[in-house]
Design an enzyme around this catalytic site. Structure first.
Site, PDB file in Angstrom:
ATOM      1  N   TYR A 190       0.838  -1.204   0.000  1.00 33.20           N
ATOM      2  CA  TYR A 190       0.000   0.000   0.000  1.00 33.20           C
ATOM      3  C   TYR A 190       0.872   1.254   0.000  1.00 33.20           C
ATOM      4  O   TYR A 190       1.869   1.317   0.716  1.00 33.20           O
ATOM      5  CB  TYR A 190      -0.925   0.049   1.244  1.00 33.20           C
ATOM      6  CG  TYR A 190      -1.403   1.458   1.472  1.00 33.20           C
ATOM      7  CD1 TYR A 190      -2.382   2.008   0.652  1.00 33.20           C
ATOM      8  CD2 TYR A 190      -0.794   2.284   2.424  1.00 33.20           C
ATOM      9  CE1 TYR A 190      -2.765   3.330   0.785  1.00 33.20           C
ATOM     10  CE2 TYR A 190      -1.172   3.613   2.564  1.00 33.20           C
ATOM     11  CZ  TYR A 190      -2.152   4.130   1.741  1.00 33.20           C
ATOM     12  OH  TYR A 190      -2.511   5.444   1.860  1.00 33.20           O
ATOM     13  N   HIS A 239      -2.283   0.219   7.023  1.00 28.92           N
ATOM     14  CA  HIS A 239      -3.414  -0.037   6.118  1.00 28.92           C
ATOM     15  C   HIS A 239      -4.028  -1.403   6.370  1.00 28.92           C
ATOM     16  O   HIS A 239      -4.382  -2.119   5.445  1.00 28.92           O
ATOM     17  CB  HIS A 239      -2.966   0.117   4.657  1.00 28.92           C
ATOM     18  CG  HIS A 239      -3.946   0.871   3.806  1.00 28.92           C
ATOM     19  ND1 HIS A 239      -4.744   0.248   2.883  1.00 28.92           N
ATOM     20  CD2 HIS A 239      -4.257   2.180   3.734  1.00 28.92           C
ATOM     21  CE1 HIS A 239      -5.498   1.150   2.261  1.00 28.92           C
ATOM     22  NE2 HIS A 239      -5.222   2.334   2.773  1.00 28.92           N
TER      23      HIS A 239
HETATM   24  C1  GCO Z   1      -4.598   7.442   3.892  1.00 30.95           C
HETATM   25  C2  GCO Z   1      -5.425   6.375   3.288  1.00 30.95           C
HETATM   26  C3  GCO Z   1      -5.759   6.482   1.840  1.00 30.95           C
HETATM   27  C4  GCO Z   1      -6.786   5.435   1.437  1.00 30.95           C
HETATM   28  C5  GCO Z   1      -7.648   5.923   0.309  1.00 30.95           C
HETATM   29  C6  GCO Z   1      -8.688   4.903  -0.081  1.00 30.95           C
HETATM   30  O1  GCO Z   1      -4.230   7.251   5.044  1.00 30.95           O
HETATM   31  O2  GCO Z   1      -4.401   8.452   3.248  1.00 30.95           O
HETATM   32  O3  GCO Z   1      -5.110   5.119   3.765  1.00 30.95           O
HETATM   33  O4  GCO Z   1      -4.669   6.468   0.989  1.00 30.95           O
HETATM   34  O5  GCO Z   1      -6.169   4.242   1.076  1.00 30.95           O
HETATM   35  O6  GCO Z   1      -8.228   7.110   0.665  1.00 30.95           O
HETATM   36  O7  GCO Z   1      -9.422   5.316  -1.184  1.00 30.95           O
HETATM   37 MG    MG Z   2      -4.726   5.441   5.889  1.00 30.77          MG
END
Ligand code: GCO
Ligand code: MG
Length: 439
Positions: A190, A239
């Site tokens: 992620y 995440h």
């Molecule tokens: C963050 C988030 C986002 C989400 C996204 C999903 O902390 O900024 O985890 O990157 O993954 O908004 O659509």
């Molecule tokens: Mg997040």
């Protein structure tokens, strides 16, 4: 009758009070909701949903954010087919009442789609209230507790040196807080670049293995602390990709890097584990971007199990419930860190900043730059200077939507104009053996 006060005196007092009410409202009849429209636009490929409420008073309207990018078309339908008929002709200046009306009208509530639809309406009504008052929304919430919102920015990369270089670049721009995410070789991690190569697996989908991610992230944080020094505040977002037991160990292992916060170490389904994490680790915890329901945030706040409440404001139903959430959090020493990624419209970011300025227990704000196309559609985005986000000082959110420009960027296309798959929904990520994981 109150003792010693004659009927004549009471009648006079009532007449004076009635005259005061009349004076106070004269020239300001209550605006009524005339129409509700939805602006669906994707200037940078991410689907943004903005609700526009028009009133029966000439030129009095407002905008609200209802962005749930993965199910955006359903939010549009929820607004157009359910909230619009419900609210037609209702007063536009009774925000709290309108919120409860919308919230209760589905009987089954607290869903992501429905909350975003309500948020679109709620924020639009706050915008209208600010425009009526001639004040920015943070003033309606009590005014500034601070000049601007201190932000964290994202540094990422497929390789560790790239992450560190990006962090240095952000520090040179004035950021004091940096979120670090590194890719895992051959895997779909992620928040970081993905390499073309893919580790061997029993399927053809993107692969992710939690243990490999954990090892890699610990290496990256160690290198970052060494190379970036002690003063910069470092953050990281797990995440929800690892098991609760891995999360517990990870929280203990990252303590030595003195993070500002560690985000989403477990998923909303596993929030019971925070009791254990709290007892065994001192790492500051941020949690909440996936929350939809008070049943999720209330116990975490009231039991003091997290340090930062990190809700996606529209996902929780808008400004009205979130200002109450912030007040609840203040009572328990929990600070705010509202979700601020690219899939929040500038109206939503402006709402975040209003809360950041007006709530004493502000912690930090996540910052995503507003790029050219976004600024073309949304005139008046909050301004970034030296790591601080500044509110627009115009009434309401201070943002005007260029609806002709919004139409140039319809849903369904990425920034290069190529067709997107899955209507904005996310695809799959699997472990080597084929098991689906949360992403
Ligand atoms: C963050 C988030 C986002 C989400 C996204 C999903 O902390 O900024 O985890 O990157 O993954 O908004 O659509
Ligand atoms: Mg997040």
């Amino acid at each position: 009758m109150a003792a010693g006060v004659s009927a004549g005196v009471l009648a006079r007092r009532e007449a004076v009070a009635a005259a005061q009410v009349e004076r106070a409202t004269r020239g300001m009849p209550s605006p009524k909701i005339k129409d509700i429209q939805v602006i669906a636009t994707a200037p940078e490929g991410l689907r943004l949903v903005v609700v526009k409420i028009l009133t029966d008073q000439d030129g009095l309207y407002g905008y609200g954010c209802g962005t749930f990018t993965q199910r955006a078309e359903l939010v549009v339908a929820a607004v157009e087919r359910y909230l619009k008929p419900l609210l037609a002709g209702k007063p536009a200046d009774r925000i709290e009442d309108a919120w409860h009306l919308c919230y209760n009208s589905s009987y089954w509530r607290n869903s992501g789609v429905l909350n975003n639809a309500i948020s679109g309406v709620d924020m639009a009504l706050w915008d209208i209230k600010g425009r009526q008052a001639g004040m920015p929304v943070y003033q309606l919430l009590g005014g500034k507790c601070r000049e601007a919102a201190d932000c964290y920015a994202h540094a990422s990369g497929a390789e560790i040196p790239e992450v560190i270089d990006n962090a240095k670049r952000l520090m040179a721009q004035g950021f004091r807080h940096i979120r670090l995410q590194v890719g895992v070789p051959g895997m779909a991690g992620y928040g970081a670049g993905r390499s073309e190569a893919r580790v061997a697996a029993l399927h053809n989908a993107p692969v992710f293995e939690p243990a490999a991610y954990i090892r890699r992230t610990l290496q990256m944080l160690e290198a970052a602390r060494k190379e970036l020094g002690d003063e910069v505040e470092l953050l990281h977002d797990v995440h929800e990709r690892i098991t609760p037991t891995q999360a517990l160990q990870f929280c203990r292992d990252v303590e030595k890097f003195r993070l500002f916060f560690l985000e989403d170490p477990v998923s909303p389904e596993d929030i019971g584990y925070f009791r254990l994490i709290r007892q065994l680790s001192s790492v500051p915890i941020a949690m909440g971007e996936l929350f939809n329901s008070p049943h999720e945030w209330t116990p975490l706040i009231a039991e003091r199990l997290i340090d930062y409440i990190r809700v996606h404001v529209s996902q929780a139903g808008g400004l009205t419930p979130c200002r109450k959430m912030a007040a609840l959090a203040e009572a328990f020493g929990v600070r705010t860190a509202w979700h601020g990624p690219g899939d929040v419209s500038p109206i939503g970011h402006a709402c975040n900043v209003a809360l950041d300025l007006a709530c004493w227990n502000f912690g930090i704000q996540e910052y995503t730059p507003f790029r050219e196309r976004t600024r073309e559609v949304f005139d008046g985005c909050p301004e970034m200077k030296d790591g601080y986000l500044w509110a627009n000082e115009k009434p309401g959110w201070g943002i005007e939507v260029n609806e002709a420009a919004a139409k140039k960027y319809p849903f369904g296309f990425n920034e290069k104009g190529e067709r997107q798959r899955l209507n904005g929904g996310w695809g799959e990520v699997r472990r080597r053996d084929g098991t689906i994981i949360k992403q």
